[in-house]
Design a protein around this motif. Structure first.
Motif, mmCIF file in Angstrom:
data_model
loop_
_atom_site.group_PDB
_atom_site.id
_atom_site.type_symbol
_atom_site.label_atom_id
_atom_site.label_comp_id
_atom_site.label_asym_id
_atom_site.label_seq_id
_atom_site.Cartn_x
_atom_site.Cartn_y
_atom_site.Cartn_z
ATOM 1 N N LEU A 160 0.899 -1.098 -0.026
ATOM 2 C CA LEU A 160 0.125 0.037 -0.133
ATOM 3 C C LEU A 160 0.976 1.360 0.018
ATOM 4 O O LEU A 160 1.502 1.803 1.192
ATOM 5 C CB LEU A 160 -0.925 -0.077 1.112
ATOM 6 N N HIS A 161 1.011 1.627 -1.060
ATOM 7 C CA HIS A 161 2.192 2.752 -1.200
ATOM 8 C C HIS A 161 1.851 4.219 -0.601
ATOM 9 O O HIS A 161 0.635 4.641 -0.732
ATOM 10 C CB HIS A 161 2.420 3.004 -3.006
ATOM 11 N N ASP A 162 2.725 4.795 -0.161
ATOM 12 C CA ASP A 162 2.430 5.931 0.781
ATOM 13 C C ASP A 162 2.715 7.265 -0.169
ATOM 14 O O ASP A 162 2.311 8.362 0.243
ATOM 15 C CB ASP A 162 3.217 5.755 2.046
ATOM 16 N N THR A 163 3.533 7.108 -1.188
ATOM 17 C CA THR A 163 3.582 8.104 -2.299
ATOM 18 C C THR A 163 3.473 7.962 -3.623
ATOM 19 O O THR A 163 3.316 6.624 -4.100
ATOM 20 C CB THR A 163 5.109 8.661 -2.103
ATOM 21 N N PHE A 164 3.197 8.866 -4.239
ATOM 22 C CA PHE A 164 2.892 8.592 -5.809
ATOM 23 C C PHE A 164 3.978 8.290 -6.484
ATOM 24 O O PHE A 164 4.103 7.480 -7.107
ATOM 25 C CB PHE A 164 2.501 10.073 -6.571
ATOM 26 N N GLU A 165 5.170 8.555 -6.111
ATOM 27 C CA GLU A 165 6.659 8.121 -6.795
ATOM 28 C C GLU A 165 6.662 6.560 -6.343
ATOM 29 O O GLU A 165 7.202 5.969 -7.234
ATOM 30 C CB GLU A 165 7.851 8.961 -6.240
ATOM 31 N N ALA A 166 6.274 6.258 -5.102
ATOM 32 C CA ALA A 166 6.565 4.763 -4.947
ATOM 33 C C ALA A 166 5.599 3.875 -5.665
ATOM 34 O O ALA A 166 5.816 2.911 -6.289
ATOM 35 C CB ALA A 166 6.275 4.456 -3.542
ATOM 36 N N TYR A 167 4.278 4.524 -6.000
ATOM 37 C CA TYR A 167 3.308 3.737 -6.686
ATOM 38 C C TYR A 167 3.930 3.786 -8.051
ATOM 39 O O TYR A 167 3.739 2.597 -8.872
ATOM 40 C CB TYR A 167 1.997 4.465 -6.631
ATOM 41 N N LYS A 168 4.367 4.719 -8.523
ATOM 42 C CA LYS A 168 4.655 4.906 -10.229
ATOM 43 C C LYS A 168 5.836 3.790 -10.330
ATOM 44 O O LYS A 168 5.967 3.229 -11.345
ATOM 45 C CB LYS A 168 4.912 6.346 -10.367
ATOM 46 N N ALA A 169 6.639 3.667 -9.355
ATOM 47 C CA ALA A 169 7.922 2.926 -9.504
ATOM 48 C C ALA A 169 7.664 1.286 -9.347
ATOM 49 O O ALA A 169 8.377 0.512 -9.547
ATOM 50 C CB ALA A 169 9.176 3.479 -8.500
ATOM 51 N N SER A 170 6.556 0.974 -9.079
ATOM 52 C CA SER A 170 6.123 -0.393 -8.533
ATOM 53 C C SER A 170 6.297 -1.252 -9.959
ATOM 54 O O SER A 170 5.698 -0.930 -10.828
ATOM 55 C CB SER A 170 4.771 -0.443 -7.997
ATOM 56 N N THR A 171 6.881 -2.429 -9.739
ATOM 57 C CA THR A 171 6.921 -3.283 -10.780
ATOM 58 C C THR A 171 6.182 -4.597 -10.448
ATOM 59 O O THR A 171 6.455 -5.645 -10.824
ATOM 60 C CB THR A 171 8.320 -3.483 -11.364
ATOM 61 N N ALA A 172 5.130 -4.794 -9.373
ATOM 62 C CA ALA A 172 4.565 -5.662 -8.783
ATOM 63 C C ALA A 172 4.021 -6.546 -9.928
ATOM 64 O O ALA A 172 3.346 -6.033 -10.738
ATOM 65 C CB ALA A 172 4.049 -5.496 -7.600
ATOM 66 N N PRO A 173 3.792 -7.892 -9.565
ATOM 67 C CA PRO A 173 2.812 -8.742 -10.436
ATOM 68 C C PRO A 173 1.473 -8.124 -10.277
ATOM 69 O O PRO A 173 1.093 -7.345 -9.577
ATOM 70 C CB PRO A 173 2.802 -10.095 -9.498
ATOM 71 N N THR A 174 0.723 -8.543 -11.515
ATOM 72 C CA THR A 174 -0.604 -7.941 -11.879
ATOM 73 C C THR A 174 -1.769 -8.043 -10.805
ATOM 74 O O THR A 174 -2.406 -7.277 -10.239
ATOM 75 C CB THR A 174 -1.107 -8.525 -13.368
ATOM 76 N N ILE A 175 -1.643 -9.327 -10.339
ATOM 77 C CA ILE A 175 -2.669 -9.699 -9.119
ATOM 78 C C ILE A 175 -2.444 -8.673 -7.918
ATOM 79 O O ILE A 175 -3.475 -8.262 -7.319
ATOM 80 C CB ILE A 175 -2.470 -11.119 -8.781
#
Length: 218
Positions: free
Chosen positions: A158-173
């Protein structure tokens, strides 16, 4: 152009030419659905329909996801297009602000909109991210980005910042838990909230079936 319908028609043609055939789930038909969802929601609200329609049509012309995370591209492209049609400056400002604010920015961040028109377009865009179409788009985007479909060893974040969210490469699920399942409670309008309920339930059913099939492999 001075006729509002001519401006909308020209914008439809512009966006259709720009995004037809795009393969990540952000194609012309995504725009088409958001546009029509936005009009349907706006019918129940006291909103400026001209601003709603143009913002819905232009909201993904320069999505940050396809421009190295640059959030300025979309509003800039929209402004240039609208200025070429001689749209009133106050309307251009309203539309570009909606596009700037629209994106989901992570579970722990705010995605507040500054106007009713923005709330309507954001609701319409988020409705297209959930339910059966949302599931299809999510996997289309994951494949487009060469992401794993599922990896039980990688937990959702559960990303705390937009930058962390944008940088995520996690699996689709993981995206279901990091965004999609959270959208039902982030809708603004009554119309969108009602539509979101059923689509949310469908996603929960899909995930239950997905895990049942996965667990059967053990």
């Amino acid at each position: 152009m001075s006729n509002t319908q001519d401006i909308i028609n020209a914008t439809e043609d512009y966006v259709k030419a720009l995004l037809t055939g795009e393969g990540s789930g952000h194609d012309w038909w995504h725009i088409y659905r958001v546009w029509h969802n936005a009009k349907a929601i706006a019918a129940h609200e006291q909103a400026d329909l001209f601003v709603v329609e143009l913002a819905a049509l232009l909201h993904d012309v320069g999505d940050h996801k396809f421009h190295n995370g640059d959030e300025t591209v979309g509003p800039r492209m929209a402004q240039q297009w609208l200025e070429s049609l001689k749209v009133a400056p106050e309307n251009i400002a309203s539309i570009c602000l909606i596009i700037k604010e629209l994106s989901y920015k992570g579970a722990g961040t705010s995605s507040a909109m500054s106007s009713l028109e923005g709330c309507i377009v954001q609701d319409a865009d988020r409705l297209d991210a959930i339910g059966a179409i949302g599931i299809a788009r999510t996997f289309a985007y994951g494949g487009h980005k060469n992401r794993e479909m599922y990896n039980p060893e990688i937990m959702p974040e559960l990303h705390d910042t937009f930058e962390a969210y944008k940088a995520s490469t996690a699996p689709t699920i993981n995206h279901f838990y990091e965004k999609l399942l959270l959208l039902k409670d982030r809708m603004h309008t009554r119309t969108a909230k009602e539509i979101a309920q059923q689509r949310h339930q469908f996603m929960e059913s899909f995930l239950a079936q997905f895990y049942a099939e996965w667990d059967a492999l053990r």
